[in-house]
Design a protein around this motif. Structure first.
Motif, PDB file in Angstrom:
ATOM      1  N   ARG A 109       9.645  -1.984 -13.157  1.00  0.00           N
ATOM      2  CA  ARG A 109       8.742  -1.968 -11.999  1.00  0.00           C
ATOM      3  C   ARG A 109       7.732  -0.833 -12.068  1.00  0.00           C
ATOM      4  N   SER A 110       7.747  -0.048 -13.144  1.00  0.00           N
ATOM      5  CA  SER A 110       6.854   1.097 -13.259  1.00  0.00           C
ATOM      6  C   SER A 110       5.398   0.655 -13.357  1.00  0.00           C
ATOM      7  N   PHE A 111       4.528   1.377 -12.652  1.00  0.00           N
ATOM      8  CA  PHE A 111       3.098   1.071 -12.706  1.00  0.00           C
ATOM      9  C   PHE A 111       2.527   1.352 -14.089  1.00  0.00           C
ATOM     10  N   SER A 112       3.142   2.279 -14.811  1.00  0.00           N
ATOM     11  CA  SER A 112       2.643   2.613 -16.139  1.00  0.00           C
ATOM     12  C   SER A 112       2.832   1.478 -17.136  1.00  0.00           C
ATOM     13  N   THR A 113       3.718   0.531 -16.806  1.00  0.00           N
ATOM     14  CA  THR A 113       3.924  -0.636 -17.673  1.00  0.00           C
ATOM     15  C   THR A 113       3.437  -1.912 -16.999  1.00  0.00           C
ATOM     16  N   ALA A 114       2.575  -1.740 -15.996  1.00  0.00           N
ATOM     17  CA  ALA A 114       2.100  -2.894 -15.227  1.00  0.00           C
ATOM     18  C   ALA A 114       1.414  -3.909 -16.126  1.00  0.00           C
ATOM     19  N   ASP A 115       1.675  -5.183 -15.853  1.00  0.00           N
ATOM     20  CA  ASP A 115       1.062  -6.260 -16.630  1.00  0.00           C
ATOM     21  C   ASP A 115       0.762  -7.428 -15.696  1.00  0.00           C
TER      22      ASP A 115
ATOM     23  N   ILE B 102     -10.355  13.119  -0.932  1.00  0.00           N
ATOM     24  CA  ILE B 102     -10.076  11.712  -0.619  1.00  0.00           C
ATOM     25  C   ILE B 102      -9.285  11.037  -1.729  1.00  0.00           C
ATOM     26  N   CYS B 103      -8.862  11.822  -2.712  1.00  0.00           N
ATOM     27  CA  CYS B 103      -7.863  11.408  -3.707  1.00  0.00           C
ATOM     28  C   CYS B 103      -8.272  10.171  -4.505  1.00  0.00           C
ATOM     29  N   THR B 104      -7.841   8.985  -4.096  1.00  0.00           N
ATOM     30  CA  THR B 104      -8.155   7.752  -4.830  1.00  0.00           C
ATOM     31  C   THR B 104      -9.150   6.920  -4.034  1.00  0.00           C
ATOM     32  N   VAL B 105     -10.158   6.422  -4.717  1.00  0.00           N
ATOM     33  CA  VAL B 105     -11.160   5.564  -4.090  1.00  0.00           C
ATOM     34  C   VAL B 105     -11.159   4.238  -4.837  1.00  0.00           C
ATOM     35  N   ARG B 106     -11.082   3.144  -4.109  1.00  0.00           N
ATOM     36  CA  ARG B 106     -11.023   1.844  -4.774  1.00  0.00           C
ATOM     37  C   ARG B 106     -11.622   0.747  -3.917  1.00  0.00           C
ATOM     38  N   ASP B 107     -12.003  -0.329  -4.574  1.00  0.00           N
ATOM     39  CA  ASP B 107     -12.392  -1.549  -3.884  1.00  0.00           C
ATOM     40  C   ASP B 107     -11.101  -2.232  -3.464  1.00  0.00           C
TER      41      ASP B 107
ATOM     42  N   TYR C 104       2.158  -8.746  -8.804  1.00  0.00           N
ATOM     43  CA  TYR C 104       1.514  -9.645  -7.858  1.00  0.00           C
ATOM     44  C   TYR C 104       1.296  -8.956  -6.511  1.00  0.00           C
ATOM     45  N   LYS C 105       0.507  -9.622  -5.688  1.00  0.00           N
ATOM     46  CA  LYS C 105       0.388  -9.290  -4.277  1.00  0.00           C
ATOM     47  C   LYS C 105       0.713 -10.554  -3.493  1.00  0.00           C
ATOM     48  N   VAL C 106       0.946 -10.416  -2.210  1.00  0.00           N
ATOM     49  CA  VAL C 106       1.130 -11.582  -1.358  1.00  0.00           C
ATOM     50  C   VAL C 106      -0.249 -12.142  -1.038  1.00  0.00           C
ATOM     51  N   GLU C 107      -0.473 -13.375  -1.432  1.00  0.00           N
ATOM     52  CA  GLU C 107      -1.798 -13.970  -1.237  1.00  0.00           C
ATOM     53  C   GLU C 107      -2.107 -14.098   0.253  1.00  0.00           C
ATOM     54  N   GLY C 108      -3.262 -13.532   0.635  1.00  0.00           N
ATOM     55  CA  GLY C 108      -3.671 -13.576   2.033  1.00  0.00           C
ATOM     56  C   GLY C 108      -3.218 -12.383   2.853  1.00  0.00           C
ATOM     57  N   GLY C 109      -2.393 -11.517   2.273  1.00  0.00           N
ATOM     58  CA  GLY C 109      -1.941 -10.331   2.989  1.00  0.00           C
ATOM     59  C   GLY C 109      -0.427 -10.219   3.019  1.00  0.00           C
ATOM     60  N   THR C 110       0.073  -9.007   2.772  1.00  0.00           N
ATOM     61  CA  THR C 110       1.513  -8.787   2.712  1.00  0.00           C
ATOM     62  C   THR C 110       2.201  -9.106   4.029  1.00  0.00           C
ATOM     63  N   ASP C 111       1.490  -8.965   5.131  1.00  0.00           N
ATOM     64  CA  ASP C 111       2.112  -9.227   6.431  1.00  0.00           C
ATOM     65  C   ASP C 111       2.504 -10.682   6.614  1.00  0.00           C
TER      66      ASP C 111
ATOM     67  N   ASP D 296       2.827 -17.631  -0.781  1.00  0.00           N
ATOM     68  CA  ASP D 296       2.346 -17.593  -2.162  1.00  0.00           C
ATOM     69  C   ASP D 296       1.991 -16.174  -2.609  1.00  0.00           C
ATOM     70  N   THR D 297       1.913 -16.006  -3.924  1.00  0.00           N
ATOM     71  CA  THR D 297       1.484 -14.743  -4.515  1.00  0.00           C
ATOM     72  C   THR D 297       0.218 -14.953  -5.334  1.00  0.00           C
ATOM     73  N   ALA D 298      -0.432 -13.834  -5.665  1.00  0.00           N
ATOM     74  CA  ALA D 298      -1.621 -13.834  -6.523  1.00  0.00           C
ATOM     75  C   ALA D 298      -1.574 -12.549  -7.347  1.00  0.00           C
ATOM     76  N   PRO D 299      -2.341 -12.473  -8.436  1.00  0.00           N
ATOM     77  CA  PRO D 299      -2.345 -11.242  -9.244  1.00  0.00           C
ATOM     78  C   PRO D 299      -2.707 -10.023  -8.406  1.00  0.00           C
ATOM     79  N   SER D 300      -2.002  -8.917  -8.643  1.00  0.00           N
ATOM     80  CA  SER D 300      -2.217  -7.699  -7.872  1.00  0.00           C
ATOM     81  C   SER D 300      -3.596  -7.100  -8.132  1.00  0.00           C
ATOM     82  N   ASP D 301      -4.161  -6.519  -7.086  1.00  0.00           N
ATOM     83  CA  ASP D 301      -5.457  -5.840  -7.209  1.00  0.00           C
ATOM     84  C   ASP D 301      -5.341  -4.518  -7.965  1.00  0.00           C
ATOM     85  N   LEU D 302      -4.123  -4.019  -8.149  1.00  0.00           N
ATOM     86  CA  LEU D 302      -3.932  -2.729  -8.798  1.00  0.00           C
ATOM     87  C   LEU D 302      -3.838  -2.834 -10.312  1.00  0.00           C
ATOM     88  N   VAL D 303      -3.789  -4.045 -10.823  1.00  0.00           N
ATOM     89  CA  VAL D 303      -3.668  -4.252 -12.263  1.00  0.00           C
ATOM     90  C   VAL D 303      -5.024  -4.674 -12.831  1.00  0.00           C
TER      91      VAL D 303
END
Length: 478
Positions: free
Chosen positions: A225-231, A350-355, A235-242, A99-106
């Motif tokens: 697929r550009s991040f600048s047009t992200a909406d 440390i460039c980018t810091v995020r939850d 998605y992300k893989v729910e539970g982890g991409t692995d 399954d997928t879920a909304p991406s944490d980057l959006v």
């Protein structure tokens, strides 16, 4: 099969892969997504397949970091996102029941941290002078800056920059001789403006704008697929991409040999041979064909003197560059910052810091420091403890309470991963000269992986999977 195109590969995948019955055995080097997909499809057709994987897990640079975190928390070390336009990834997610879920980057609570001050994107004008924006940029928002220096110019390049089927036209090849930073500066962007819009170049985040190809960048920024047009379609893989890699590996678990690093590849008119380490012994397997999915950065360690590769292939293996990425994870006992979905683009090392865990349950959180370019290369020379202390010291200055709430830390330095040697391919100026040679087969040896994709940008699960399907079409024409 010579002359395979991006459009043809996609059309064939949608219509059903052709069967091949002329190849009895195949060795796949690497159990990343491309290797897993190729082995899975070949196994379904009855081909004898052996997958040699140097590490103790499937997935390659699709890696979800789960240890040593508490409460089931996890964070991505590699690939993170998928969109509806990632047709190959979506196909295998559905086929594997993942399954997928909304991406944490959006839809993050994104801010800049510049000169010790937090700045929201809609408040840039209040800090324009201190940031060093040019006079004619000081009334613009970040979106305005992006439109002025990216969107408007890229729209005027021509339809080829966003065509569904990638073709390196003369106009795009001209861009391939210019770096991203130079083309932005030529368009009038100040260094401060470039710094503000750079976080939107997600796939170009190697801190290498001075050497990155403007052709590859323009192609990516003009795609859906550009991040600048992200909406909401990110998605992300729910539970982890692995979970995708693990599901694919489970289907062919009897064909995968882990902890078997390849050290030599040879071929003759009759067969191909792969020599690998099996603990303290050297073993050699023979097969009709070999599919190499390992990054070129790791292939530089292999003995290829009897592989029969062309000079152009050797040059591509030697020259292709990979982005330096280092991620430091700080487990915190609670969320002590006000933002619900913290993401800071900083001017610190440390460039980018995020939850990294905004949608994961429980009070604990993982604060991630996402380093790229030279800061990642510098931190890669530190020990694990030194990296964590380094990140904590820097984080405390912008997020007071970091040390007080810190519980444990971990890190991944992709430059130091012996069978990766970098995070994903960096298309430098002149990348078009290498592209065809990265994916072209050499006798009985075929090549897959995100670095061999039709598109000039790496860092994509979709490109890795596309390359596997392309190789299967090569094999079906033998």
């Amino acid at each position: 099969m010579q002359g395979l195109t991006q459009e043809y590969v996609r059309h064939t995948m949608d219509g059903g892969l052709p069967s091949q019955n002329t190849i009895d055995s195949v060795i796949v080097v690497g159990a990343g997504l491309s290797g897993l997909a190729a082995a899975y499809e070949l196994t379904k057709q009855g081909t004898r397949v052996t997958v040699l994987e140097a590490s103790d897990r499937p997935g390659g640079r699709t890696w979800t970091y789960r240890q040593p975190f508490a409460d089931g928390l996890h964070a991505e070390a590699g690939a993170m996102t998928v969109t509806e336009h990632c047709s190959y990834t979506m196909h295998y997610l559905r086929e594997m029941g993942v399954d997928t879920a909304p991406s944490d980057l959006v839809d993050t609570d994104f801010s800049y941290y510049r000169n010790g001050v937090r700045i929201r994107p809609d408040k840039i004008d209040e800090h324009a002078e201190a940031l060093g924006l040019h006079e004619d940029e000081r009334h613009l928002t970040v979106a305005d800056l992006f439109a002025r220096y990216v969107t408007k110019f890229n729209e005027n390049i021509g339809s080829e920059v966003s065509a569904l089927d990638w073709t390196p036209t003369p106009k795009l090849l001209e861009l391939d001789q210019i770096s991203v930073r130079r083309i932005l500066a030529d368009r009038g962007a100040s260094p401060a403006a470039i710094s503000l819009i750079e976080p939107l170049f997600l796939e170009m985040r190697g801190g290498e704008l001075e050497s990155a190809s403007a052709m590859a960048w323009a192609r990516y920024e003009s795609s859906p697929r550009s991040f600048s047009t992200a909406d909401a379609q990110w998605y992300k893989v729910e539970g982890g991409t692995d979970l995708l890699a693990r599901a694919m590996a489970e289907k062919i678990k009897d064909q995968i040999l882990y902890r078997r690093p390849v050290v030599r590849i040879t071929q003759s008119d009759r067969e191909a041979q792969v020599t690998f380490l099996d603990r303290d012994r050297l073993q050699t397997l023979s097969a009709d064909r070999v599919i190499v999915t390992a990054p070129f950065s790791s292939m530089r360690r292999l003995n290829l003197s009897m592989a029969g590769l062309s000079a152009a292939k050797h040059a591509a293996i030697r020259k292709l560059k990979y982005v330096s990425v280092l991620r430091i994870y700080l487990q915190m006992r609670k969320k002590f910052w006000p933002e619900q979905r913290l993401m800071l683009s900083t001017d610190t090392p440390i460039c980018t810091v995020r939850d990294a865990t905004p949608q994961q349950p429980g009070p604990r959180k993982i604060l991630e420091c996402w380093l790229t370019g030279w800061p990642a290369q510098a931190a890669a020379s530190m020990s694990e403890d030194e990296r964590v202390n380094f990140a904590l010291r820097e984080a405390e200055s912008m997020l007071p309470g970091a040390r007080e709430n810190f519980e444990l830390g971990a890190s991944v330095a992709w430059d130091n991963e012996p069978y990766a040697g970098g995070a994903y391919v960096l298309p430098e100026v002149g990348h078009s000269e290498l592209m065809e040679h990265t994916r072209s087969p050499e006798g009985r040896i075929h090549f897959a992986g995100e670095h061999t994709a039709f598109e000039p940008n790496g860092g994509s699960m979709n490109y890795a999977l596309e390359s596997a399907i392309r190789v299967l079409l090569e094999l079906s024409s033998v």
